[in-house]
Design a protein around this motif. Sequence first.
Motif, PDB file in Angstrom:
ATOM      1  N   ALA A 100      -9.047   0.384  -1.737  1.00 10.93           N
ATOM      2  CA  ALA A 100      -9.428   1.136  -1.846  1.00 10.93           C
ATOM      3  C   ALA A 100     -11.381   0.576  -1.844  1.00 10.93           C
ATOM      4  O   ALA A 100     -12.234   1.960  -1.925  1.00 10.93           O
ATOM      5  CB  ALA A 100      -9.515   2.404  -3.136  1.00 10.93           C
ATOM      6  N   SER A 101     -11.458  -0.640  -2.670  1.00  7.05           N
ATOM      7  CA  SER A 101     -12.645  -0.809  -2.268  1.00  7.05           C
ATOM      8  C   SER A 101     -13.772  -1.344  -1.286  1.00  7.05           C
ATOM      9  O   SER A 101     -14.854  -1.460  -1.746  1.00  7.05           O
ATOM     10  CB  SER A 101     -12.792  -1.618  -3.991  1.00  7.05           C
ATOM     11  OG  SER A 101     -12.215  -2.516  -2.958  1.00  7.05           O
TER      12      SER A 101
ATOM     13  N   THR B  72      -3.003  -3.119  -2.164  1.00  4.44           N
ATOM     14  CA  THR B  72      -3.692  -4.487  -2.463  1.00  4.44           C
ATOM     15  C   THR B  72      -4.019  -5.299  -1.002  1.00  4.44           C
ATOM     16  O   THR B  72      -2.362  -5.313  -0.784  1.00  4.44           O
ATOM     17  CB  THR B  72      -3.433  -5.125  -3.528  1.00  4.44           C
ATOM     18  OG1 THR B  72      -2.265  -5.129  -3.519  1.00  4.44           O
ATOM     19  CG2 THR B  72      -3.894  -4.758  -4.234  1.00  4.44           C
TER      20      THR B  72
ATOM     21  N   ALA C  58       0.954  -1.698   0.223  1.00  5.38           N
ATOM     22  CA  ALA C  58       0.191   0.081  -0.243  1.00  5.38           C
ATOM     23  C   ALA C  58       1.009   1.410  -0.008  1.00  5.38           C
ATOM     24  O   ALA C  58       1.406   1.437   0.928  1.00  5.38           O
ATOM     25  CB  ALA C  58      -0.534  -0.236   0.651  1.00  5.38           C
TER      26      ALA C  58
ATOM     27  N   ARG D 151     -15.559  -0.596   1.728  1.00  4.91           N
ATOM     28  CA  ARG D 151     -16.254   0.081   2.529  1.00  4.91           C
ATOM     29  C   ARG D 151     -16.834  -0.217   3.864  1.00  4.91           C
ATOM     30  O   ARG D 151     -17.668   0.604   4.581  1.00  4.91           O
ATOM     31  CB  ARG D 151     -17.751  -0.222   1.339  1.00  4.91           C
ATOM     32  CG  ARG D 151     -18.835  -1.201   2.251  1.00  4.91           C
ATOM     33  CD  ARG D 151     -20.049  -1.618   1.513  1.00  4.91           C
ATOM     34  NE  ARG D 151     -20.565  -2.373   0.207  1.00  4.91           N
ATOM     35  CZ  ARG D 151     -21.108  -2.765  -0.202  1.00  4.91           C
ATOM     36  NH1 ARG D 151     -22.801  -1.959   0.641  1.00  4.91           N
ATOM     37  NH2 ARG D 151     -21.597  -2.937  -1.682  1.00  4.91           N
TER      38      ARG D 151
ATOM     39  N   ARG E 170      -5.122   9.744   1.372  1.00  4.28           N
ATOM     40  CA  ARG E 170      -5.694   8.040   1.176  1.00  4.28           C
ATOM     41  C   ARG E 170      -5.100   7.283   0.686  1.00  4.28           C
ATOM     42  O   ARG E 170      -3.574   6.818  -0.258  1.00  4.28           O
ATOM     43  CB  ARG E 170      -6.854   7.633   0.426  1.00  4.28           C
ATOM     44  CG  ARG E 170      -8.823   8.942  -0.019  1.00  4.28           C
ATOM     45  CD  ARG E 170      -9.159   8.183  -0.113  1.00  4.28           C
ATOM     46  NE  ARG E 170     -10.368   8.829  -0.172  1.00  4.28           N
ATOM     47  CZ  ARG E 170     -12.165   8.563   0.462  1.00  4.28           C
ATOM     48  NH1 ARG E 170     -11.994   7.267   0.016  1.00  4.28           N
ATOM     49  NH2 ARG E 170     -12.666   9.045   1.187  1.00  4.28           N
ATOM     50  N   TRP E 171      -5.417   6.096   1.459  1.00  3.64           N
ATOM     51  CA  TRP E 171      -4.313   4.851   1.012  1.00  3.64           C
ATOM     52  C   TRP E 171      -4.535   3.697   0.243  1.00  3.64           C
ATOM     53  O   TRP E 171      -5.691   3.870  -0.183  1.00  3.64           O
ATOM     54  CB  TRP E 171      -4.303   3.882   2.404  1.00  3.64           C
ATOM     55  CG  TRP E 171      -2.302   4.041   3.124  1.00  3.64           C
ATOM     56  CD1 TRP E 171      -3.581   5.603   4.245  1.00  3.64           C
ATOM     57  CD2 TRP E 171      -1.058   4.101   3.335  1.00  3.64           C
ATOM     58  NE1 TRP E 171      -2.410   5.460   5.434  1.00  3.64           N
ATOM     59  CE2 TRP E 171      -1.009   5.262   4.874  1.00  3.64           C
ATOM     60  CE3 TRP E 171      -0.569   4.000   2.832  1.00  3.64           C
ATOM     61  CZ2 TRP E 171      -0.030   5.408   5.308  1.00  3.64           C
ATOM     62  CZ3 TRP E 171       0.838   3.873   3.515  1.00  3.64           C
ATOM     63  CH2 TRP E 171       1.050   4.855   3.197  1.00  3.64           C
ATOM     64  N   HIS E 172      -3.943   3.518  -0.874  1.00  2.00           N
ATOM     65  CA  HIS E 172      -3.811   2.391  -2.473  1.00  2.00           C
ATOM     66  C   HIS E 172      -3.531   1.398  -1.809  1.00  2.00           C
ATOM     67  O   HIS E 172      -2.022   1.642  -1.996  1.00  2.00           O
ATOM     68  CB  HIS E 172      -3.971   3.571  -3.541  1.00  2.00           C
ATOM     69  CG  HIS E 172      -4.840   4.593  -3.491  1.00  2.00           C
ATOM     70  ND1 HIS E 172      -6.150   4.473  -3.673  1.00  2.00           N
ATOM     71  CD2 HIS E 172      -4.935   5.719  -3.021  1.00  2.00           C
ATOM     72  CE1 HIS E 172      -7.112   6.292  -4.014  1.00  2.00           C
ATOM     73  NE2 HIS E 172      -5.871   6.015  -3.471  1.00  2.00           N
TER      74      HIS E 172
ATOM     75  N   ASP F 171      -8.519  -4.554  -3.539  1.00  2.00           N
ATOM     76  CA  ASP F 171      -8.025  -3.493  -3.667  1.00  2.00           C
ATOM     77  C   ASP F 171      -8.535  -2.286  -2.677  1.00  2.00           C
ATOM     78  O   ASP F 171      -9.829  -2.486  -1.794  1.00  2.00           O
ATOM     79  CB  ASP F 171      -9.182  -3.281  -5.034  1.00  2.00           C
ATOM     80  CG  ASP F 171      -8.540  -1.408  -5.497  1.00  2.00           C
ATOM     81  OD1 ASP F 171      -7.949  -0.967  -4.257  1.00  2.00           O
ATOM     82  OD2 ASP F 171      -9.325  -0.899  -6.016  1.00  2.00           O
TER      83      ASP F 171
ATOM     84  N   LEU G 206      -8.315   2.863   6.462  1.00  2.00           N
ATOM     85  CA  LEU G 206      -9.031   3.087   6.108  1.00  2.00           C
ATOM     86  C   LEU G 206     -10.244   3.593   6.392  1.00  2.00           C
ATOM     87  O   LEU G 206     -11.002   3.758   6.878  1.00  2.00           O
ATOM     88  CB  LEU G 206      -9.540   1.781   5.574  1.00  2.00           C
ATOM     89  CG  LEU G 206      -8.479   0.759   5.184  1.00  2.00           C
ATOM     90  CD1 LEU G 206      -8.744  -0.649   4.805  1.00  2.00           C
ATOM     91  CD2 LEU G 206      -7.555   1.414   4.167  1.00  2.00           C
TER      92      LEU G 206
ATOM     93  N   SER H 282      -1.388   8.156  -1.328  1.00  2.00           N
ATOM     94  CA  SER H 282      -1.402   9.417  -2.415  1.00  2.00           C
ATOM     95  C   SER H 282      -2.985  10.163  -2.512  1.00  2.00           C
ATOM     96  O   SER H 282      -3.402   9.975  -1.873  1.00  2.00           O
ATOM     97  CB  SER H 282      -2.154   8.215  -3.646  1.00  2.00           C
ATOM     98  OG  SER H 282      -2.275   8.927  -5.401  1.00  2.00           O
TER      99      SER H 282
ATOM    100  N   CYS I 267     -13.594   3.783   6.087  1.00  2.00           N
ATOM    101  CA  CYS I 267     -14.632   2.763   6.180  1.00  2.00           C
ATOM    102  C   CYS I 267     -15.372   2.914   8.151  1.00  2.00           C
ATOM    103  O   CYS I 267     -15.030   3.166   8.387  1.00  2.00           O
ATOM    104  CB  CYS I 267     -14.535   2.082   5.354  1.00  2.00           C
ATOM    105  SG  CYS I 267     -13.285   0.457   6.513  1.00  2.00           S
TER     106      CYS I 267
END
Length: 326
Positions: free
Chosen positions: A69-70, A58, A48, A72, A54-56, A67, A111, A51, A113
């Motif tokens: 970023a996906s 896998t 990760a 929720r 946010r952290w991007h 991913d 994250l 960017s 969420c």
Amino acid sequence: MSGAGHVLILAGRFDPTCDLVVEELNRRAVPVFRADMAEFPLRLTLAASLSGDRWHGTLNNDRRTLDLASVRSVYYRRPTRPTFPEQMAAEARKVAETEARWGFGGLLTALPCRWLPPPGRAADAEYKPLQLRVAADAGLSVPRTLITNNADAAKGFADSLAGPLVYKPFFPVRGTVRGQTAAVYASLVGPGDLPHTDIATTAHLFQEWVPKAYEVRLTAVGGRIFAAEIHADSEAGHIDWRSDYDSHTYRVCDPPPEVATGVLRMLDRLGLPYGAFDFVVTPEGHWRFLEVNPSGQYGFIEQATGLPITAAICDYLGGTGHDEHP
């Protein structure tokens, strides 16, 4: 947070309660990525980068790729500790486990969420002295309680009650004795049992014994409340229903409005979207708070009563619950 996206489930491999949630999310066609911290770092790979804000990156295991970023929401169901190579030296293992907690665990908490429950707040809420204070502050009725390692103080507390009192551990005590599974449950303490020299060995929690008509397991999820009476028909189960599940009968019930209000107020003050509450209901119908478990089991209640607790949890994880705690 609502809309499309994965529910990340962090749980042990064998967890029937977690299985209920996975099955319901699958039925709703909500994508799920299930993992256990024990898979890291040998069977779970993380990459990760930050960017913007946010952290991007896998998470990969031998089955799927997530991913980040996906994500929720996260369902945090008592995952087990990371597992390292057997040949790793003890000092290196200690460092690696610490780094995993603060690195991998820290990334997950970053994250943006929903969590059920948020692990830091859930860990704080496990402290029974905190629970009892917040419950009383939220308007729930709390039995008189003493915490001490002083045997004379325990005897004085018992004398002031003019009746039996209960000893209970601060945290579940389970293990194996002579090859058999064993646990420490709440137990009655009579006047002749005090003072006792063992009290000086550590902190002990004593409460007044509250006469019981029955007990209630009340599960609150995202602002919704589900309550069930627990009638234990054995002597051991009457003292602590966890000691004898086979003696139980269950009945759906509605808490008094002031209890429902106090429960939701307590969860709000603890910063939790979920709680499994235990109450004693006296023969006069008064509800007395015993404790709340921020990650408590609920499957046995749902199975016995049909209360839709799994559906409420999935509503929350899917972003349709009422509570907006992160």
